[in-house]
Scaffold this active site. Structure first.
Site, short mmCIF file in Angstrom:
data_model
loop_
_atom_site.label_atom_id
_atom_site.label_comp_id
_atom_site.label_asym_id
_atom_site.label_seq_id
_atom_site.Cartn_x
_atom_site.Cartn_y
_atom_site.Cartn_z
N LYS A 49 15.18 35.26 8.63
CA LYS A 49 15.70 33.94 9.02
C LYS A 49 15.54 33.73 10.52
O LYS A 49 15.08 32.70 10.97
CB LYS A 49 17.19 33.83 8.63
CG LYS A 49 17.43 33.67 7.13
CD LYS A 49 18.90 33.80 6.74
CE LYS A 49 19.07 33.80 5.23
NZ LYS A 49 20.43 34.00 4.76
N GLN A 93 26.31 35.72 6.74
CA GLN A 93 25.57 36.32 5.64
C GLN A 93 26.52 36.98 4.65
O GLN A 93 27.42 37.73 5.03
CB GLN A 93 24.57 37.35 6.20
CG GLN A 93 23.63 37.95 5.18
CD GLN A 93 22.62 36.96 4.60
OE1 GLN A 93 22.29 35.94 5.20
NE2 GLN A 93 22.12 37.26 3.41
N ASP A 116 24.92 26.50 5.33
CA ASP A 116 24.74 27.01 3.96
C ASP A 116 25.24 26.02 2.91
O ASP A 116 24.98 26.20 1.72
CB ASP A 116 25.58 28.29 3.78
CG ASP A 116 24.76 29.55 3.97
OD1 ASP A 116 23.59 29.57 3.55
OD2 ASP A 116 25.31 30.53 4.52
N1 GUN Z 1 23.44 36.00 0.63
C1 GUN Z 1 22.47 35.77 -0.29
N2 GUN Z 1 22.00 34.50 -0.19
C2 GUN Z 1 22.69 33.92 0.82
C3 GUN Z 1 22.64 32.62 1.40
O1 GUN Z 1 21.89 31.71 0.99
N3 GUN Z 1 23.51 32.41 2.43
C4 GUN Z 1 24.36 33.38 2.87
N4 GUN Z 1 25.19 33.06 3.88
N5 GUN Z 1 24.44 34.59 2.35
C5 GUN Z 1 23.59 34.86 1.34
#
Ligand code: GUN
Length: 280
Positions: A49, A93, A116
């Protein structure tokens, strides 16, 4: 013949467009990711990311916190980011360690910075058909893939295997808002084989390698594989038994190279959207 729904080109095109747009501004949009602990898969995702965000011209920061961080400390970090005008998007995350209440953490993020789309305000707006500040990146990417490949949604039966807050539930709302008939299956669903076999659009998001076999797929169906599972020999496989299912499906996403790259493209798209809202 099955059609492969690949996302490399589309996701690169989306990121290039975003990058072009960012270059028109004096200051870059800011994306801050918080990662807690040492989960190796989370570290890989967060690095990807950050790298993609930086390449596209975002100001991207990763805050790495130890597994032992307290609820209060984590909430204090979020407060600081909530009040920092250089930060447009905050992403914590998941999963978080067991002693942290993830719901309270998500609710602490200001909805206008919740890149998110996990905050109850954003989820609620999605469910009732209003535009949220942001929509969960993976389901949003799946919708883009369906639309770009001209796969009809309206009136179709979409079956989602998996009811997570990150994928299954928001995807159900997105599909419902586009007039699909939606069934969400989970570990307690009876006759899951029969239900999957009715799907025009079948989405596998259960986190179990090769969970969807060919006998669960209607001939010609569109099969979307959200799974990322690592086998003992280190190979990445999805939740769909690709080699068998591709003989039966009309459209199928590969793993890797299907849903994954779209998730990051949607994250950057969400960040840019929030940046524009903050700079209106
Ligand atoms: N863990 C797995 N997928 C995601 C996501 O799209 N966002 C976040 N914050 N954590 C994750």
């Amino acid at each position: 013949m099955v059609n492969l729904i690949k996302s490399k080109e589309l996701s690169e095109q989306i990121v290039a467009q975003i990058s072009q747009e960012i270059s028109n501004y004096d200051t870059p949009p800011g994306l801050t990711v918080i990662i807690v602990g040492e989960n190796p898969a989370s570290k890989v995702y967060v690095n990807k990311k950050k790298k993609t965000a930086e390449k596209a011209g975002f100001n991207s920061e990763v805050i790495e916190l130890p597994e032992s961080v307290s609820q209060q400390e984590l909430e204090d970090y979020i407060d600081r980011l909530n009040n920092d005008p250089a930060v447009d998007g905050i992403l914590v995350q998941l999963p978080l360690p067991g002693h942290i209440n993830a719901y309270d953490i998500i609710e602490k993020i200001r909805p206008e910075k919740d890149v998110d789309g996990f905050h109850p305000v954003n989820v609620g707006r999605l469910v009732i058909g209003l535009e949220p500040y942001a929509v969960s990146c993976t389901p949003f990417g799946i919708i883009r893939l369906l639309e770009e490949n001209k796969i009809p949604i309206e009136g179709k039966h979409a079956v989602i295997a998996g009811r997570s807050n990150i994928v299954g539930k928001p995807l159900a709302s997105l599909l419902l808002n586009r007039n699909a008939t939606v069934t969400v299956c989970h570990s307690k669903t009876k006759n899951i084989e029969e239900i999957c076999k009715q799907a025009d659009i079948l989405v596998a998001a259960v986190g179990k390698a090769k969970f969807i076999k060919a006998d669960r797929v209607k001939p010609g169906a569109t099969v979307i594989d959200v799974g990322i599972n690592r086998t003992k020999d280190g190979k990445l496989v999805g939740d769909v038994d690709f080699d068998e299912v591709c003989k039966k499906a009309g459209y199928i996403t590969p793993v890797p190279g299907g849903v994954g790259p779209m998730t990051i493209a949607m994250l950057l798209s969400n960040t840019l959207k929030l940046f524009k809202i903050h700079n209106k």
